[in-house]
Design an enzyme around this catalytic site. Structure first.
Site, PDB file in Angstrom:
ATOM      1  N   HIS A 247       4.141  -3.302 -10.679  1.00  0.00           N
ATOM      2  CA  HIS A 247       3.064  -3.489  -9.700  1.00  0.00           C
ATOM      3  C   HIS A 247       2.359  -2.174  -9.432  1.00  0.00           C
ATOM      4  CE1 HIS A 247       6.246  -1.766  -7.238  1.00  0.00           C
ATOM      5  NE2 HIS A 247       5.296  -1.396  -6.396  1.00  0.00           N
ATOM      6  N   ASP A 249       0.841  -0.422  -5.913  1.00  0.00           N
ATOM      7  CA  ASP A 249       0.928  -0.665  -4.468  1.00  0.00           C
ATOM      8  C   ASP A 249      -0.449  -1.046  -3.946  1.00  0.00           C
ATOM      9  OD1 ASP A 249       3.214   2.156  -4.061  1.00  0.00           O
ATOM     10  OD2 ASP A 249       3.588   0.056  -4.550  1.00  0.00           O
ATOM     11  N   HIS A 303       4.040   0.759 -11.577  1.00  0.00           N
ATOM     12  CA  HIS A 303       5.412   1.251 -11.528  1.00  0.00           C
ATOM     13  C   HIS A 303       6.365   0.098 -11.225  1.00  0.00           C
ATOM     14  CE1 HIS A 303       3.730   1.539  -7.465  1.00  0.00           C
ATOM     15  NE2 HIS A 303       4.957   1.424  -6.990  1.00  0.00           N
ATOM     16  N   ARG A 313      21.419   1.221  -5.018  1.00  0.00           N
ATOM     17  CA  ARG A 313      20.379   2.251  -4.985  1.00  0.00           C
ATOM     18  C   ARG A 313      19.513   2.005  -3.744  1.00  0.00           C
ATOM     19  NH1 ARG A 313      14.910   2.389  -6.885  1.00  0.00           N
ATOM     20  NH2 ARG A 313      14.164   4.534  -6.813  1.00  0.00           N
TER      21      ARG A 313
HETATM   22  C1  LIG Z   1       1.615  -4.466   1.097  1.00  0.00           C
HETATM   23  C2  LIG Z   1       2.786  -4.562   0.484  1.00  0.00           C
HETATM   24  C3  LIG Z   1       3.215  -5.723  -0.328  1.00  0.00           C
HETATM   25  C4  LIG Z   1       4.531  -5.211  -0.983  1.00  0.00           C
HETATM   26  C5  LIG Z   1       5.085  -4.289   0.104  1.00  0.00           C
HETATM   27  C6  LIG Z   1       3.855  -3.522   0.456  1.00  0.00           C
HETATM   28  O1  LIG Z   1       3.976  -2.915   1.717  1.00  0.00           O
HETATM   29  C7  LIG Z   1       3.554  -2.510  -0.649  1.00  0.00           C
HETATM   30  C8  LIG Z   1       4.170  -2.902  -2.004  1.00  0.00           C
HETATM   31  C9  LIG Z   1       4.174  -4.426  -2.265  1.00  0.00           C
HETATM   32  C10 LIG Z   1       5.209  -4.909  -3.314  1.00  0.00           C
HETATM   33  C11 LIG Z   1       6.510  -4.072  -3.219  1.00  0.00           C
HETATM   34  C12 LIG Z   1       4.689  -4.859  -4.762  1.00  0.00           C
HETATM   35  C13 LIG Z   1       5.649  -5.597  -5.716  1.00  0.00           C
HETATM   36  C14 LIG Z   1       5.800  -7.077  -5.293  1.00  0.00           C
HETATM   37  C15 LIG Z   1       6.316  -7.212  -3.833  1.00  0.00           C
HETATM   38  C16 LIG Z   1       6.283  -8.708  -3.485  1.00  0.00           C
HETATM   39  C17 LIG Z   1       7.797  -6.793  -3.743  1.00  0.00           C
HETATM   40  O2  LIG Z   1       8.506  -6.771  -4.775  1.00  0.00           O
HETATM   41  O3  LIG Z   1       8.274  -6.496  -2.635  1.00  0.00           O
HETATM   42  C18 LIG Z   1       5.359  -6.407  -2.921  1.00  0.00           C
HETATM   43  C19 LIG Z   1       5.565  -6.297  -1.405  1.00  0.00           C
HETATM   44  C20 LIG Z   1       5.388  -7.610  -0.637  1.00  0.00           C
HETATM   45  O4  LIG Z   1       6.242  -7.845   0.259  1.00  0.00           O
HETATM   46  O5  LIG Z   1       4.430  -8.388  -0.899  1.00  0.00           O
HETATM   47  O1  LIG Z   2      12.411   1.631  -5.045  1.00  0.00           O
HETATM   48  C1  LIG Z   2      11.584   2.268  -5.721  1.00  0.00           C
HETATM   49  O2  LIG Z   2      11.847   3.320  -6.306  1.00  0.00           O
HETATM   50  C2  LIG Z   2      10.147   1.741  -5.832  1.00  0.00           C
HETATM   51  C3  LIG Z   2       9.844   0.690  -4.797  1.00  0.00           C
HETATM   52  C4  LIG Z   2       8.367   0.339  -4.811  1.00  0.00           C
HETATM   53  O3  LIG Z   2       7.637   0.606  -5.745  1.00  0.00           O
HETATM   54  C5  LIG Z   2       7.798  -0.348  -3.638  1.00  0.00           C
HETATM   55  O4  LIG Z   2       8.569  -0.719  -2.715  1.00  0.00           O
HETATM   56  O5  LIG Z   2       6.533  -0.509  -3.650  1.00  0.00           O
HETATM   57 FE   LIG Z   3       5.532   0.341  -5.242  1.00  0.00          FE
END
Ligand SMILES: C=C1C[C@]23C[C@@]1(O)CC[C@H]2[C@]1(C)CCC[C@@](C)(C(=O)O)[C@H]1[C@@H]3C(=O)O
Ligand SMILES: O=C(O)CCC(=O)C(=O)O
Ligand SMILES: [Fe+2]
Length: 378
Positions: A247, A249, A303, A313
């Protein structure tokens, strides 16, 4: 203490479950780890699976903020140009001598262990509600029906507005109770430090883009940001799943502190490269909203986070976001005949809602959002 959340017998697709049943599903890493196979929902498609071989390390620019923070103009110029160079490449850089107290960082990590090792019922007192961006979530079993991330998260709001100076402390006290007052104080102080650091980095970004040093700093002064604690349990099949999928951010700036386990990877020159842990440094990257503010001069970077089969982790991610109703629009210096507007004006409030209710953030979120906005406004 084991991580005690529970995956019950999920059928092949979550969508076949009724809404309330989906919400009741939780993620039990301690049970899952004892099973030879992991549920299908956690297995990512072949083109997104992490390679079993370790990713090559990325040589990420390490920027010393000491001189900048003490007001030395030559160091400030140097730091600004290093930030600009990094943002022209893959958009990731490390900052050291950042002014954040090392004891505060270790407290923030220590309290993460305390929270995520709580019994599930305790953690679920902060359960994230459908469509909301804050609270406790275990791998989003109630939110997505496939490609479930192998992680638990706790997200909460931070505000740079004067009248919200206790927003984090109050969240923990109201959601979790008086026994979490100390935890709330640590994360309030941590977010205050992240706020100061991110506004400083905004000055460097403004200078690197040739706009005034104050432009983006003032834009984000009254920010409505998000703090997210990521907890990735060990997984017995780490080459089949992902802690956080690929994704960019959607936010503006991310300041991340990872523990010494390693797992953050950036997609650079068509391959996944790892960012080695460095406890003295914060990992910084720009997000989609800043890409729009820079009229595409700087790119939001792809990333992900991989997991391992041995040890949990943790990462702490501070996501700087504009005040919810502030219009996101690039400064006029960054728009001209050669550089016409790329993205429409929007508010962070609308973009955040798009990611929480309509679209799972990936590498195309901002483009999908722009199409959605243009389609809605006709
Ligand atoms: C605005 C946001 C959506 C997510 C958290 C965040 O604050 C910034 C990163 C986004 C995220 C981590 C991107 C990958 C998919 C996601 C669903 C996740 O894996 O958590 C995303 C977050 C979300 O809760 O939508
Ligand atoms: O845990 C990490 O190193 C990356 C997490 C991340 O990319 C996110 O929360 O948006
Ligand atoms: Fe991220």
């Amino acid at each position: 203490m084991a991580i005690d959340c529970m995956i019950k017998n999920i059928p092949s697709t979550m969508s076949s479950l009724k809404e309330d049943q989906q919400r009741s599903l939780v993620f039990d890493a301690s049970v899952l780890q004892r099973e030879t196979n992991i549920p299908q929902q956690f297995i990512w498609p072949d083109h997104e699976k992490p390679n079993s071989k370790k990713s090559k390390e990325l040589d990420v620019p390490l920027i010393d903020l000491g001189g900048f923070l003490s007001g030395q103009s030559c160091s400030t110029e140097e730091a600004s140009s290093l930030v600009g160079e990094a943002c022209q490449k893959h958009g990731f850089f490390l900052v050291v001598n950042h002014g954040v107290d090392a004891n505060l960082i270790s407290d923030a990590h220590r309290y993460m262990d305390l929270f995520f090792e709580l019994p599930l019922a305790e953690k679920q007192r902060a359960q994230r509600k459908v469509g909301e961006s804050c609270g406790y979530a275990s791998s989003f079993t109630g939110r997505f029906s496939s490609k479930l991330p192998w992680k638990e998260t706790l997200s909460f709001k931070f505000s740079g507005e004067k009248n919200s100076s206790d927003i984090v402390k109050d969240y923990f006290q109201n959601k979790m109770g008086d026994e979490f007052l100390r935890l709330g104080n640590v994360y309030q102080e941590y977010c205050n430090a992240m706020n100061r650091l991110s506004l400083g980095i905004m000055e460097l970004l403004g200078m690197s883009l040739g706009v005034s040093r104050a432009h983006f700093k003032e834009f984000f002064e009254e920010n409505n940001s998000i703090m997210r604690l990521n907890y990735y349990p060990p997984c017995q099949k780490p080459d089949l799943t992902l802690g956080t999928g690929p994704h960019c951010d959607p936010t503006s700036l991310t300041i991340l502190h990872q523990d010494n386990v390693g797992g953050l990877e950036v997609f650079v020159d068509s391959e996944w490269r790892s960012i080695a842990p460095n406890s003295h440094a914060f990992v910084v990257n720009i997000g989609d909203t800043f890409m729009a503010l820079s009229n595409g001069r700087y790119k939001s970077c792809l990333h992900r986070a991989v997991v391992n089969n041995k040890t949990p982790r943790k990462s702490l991610a501070f996501f700087l976001c504009p005040k919810k109703d502030k219009v996101v629009s690039p400064p006029e210096e960054l728009v001209d005949e050669k550089n016409p507007r790329i993205y429409p004006d929007f508010t962070w409030s609308t973009f955040l809602e798009f990611t929480q209710k309509h679209y799972r953030a990936d590498m195309n979120t901002l483009q999908a959002f722009s199409n959605w906005v243009q389609q809605k406004t006709g």
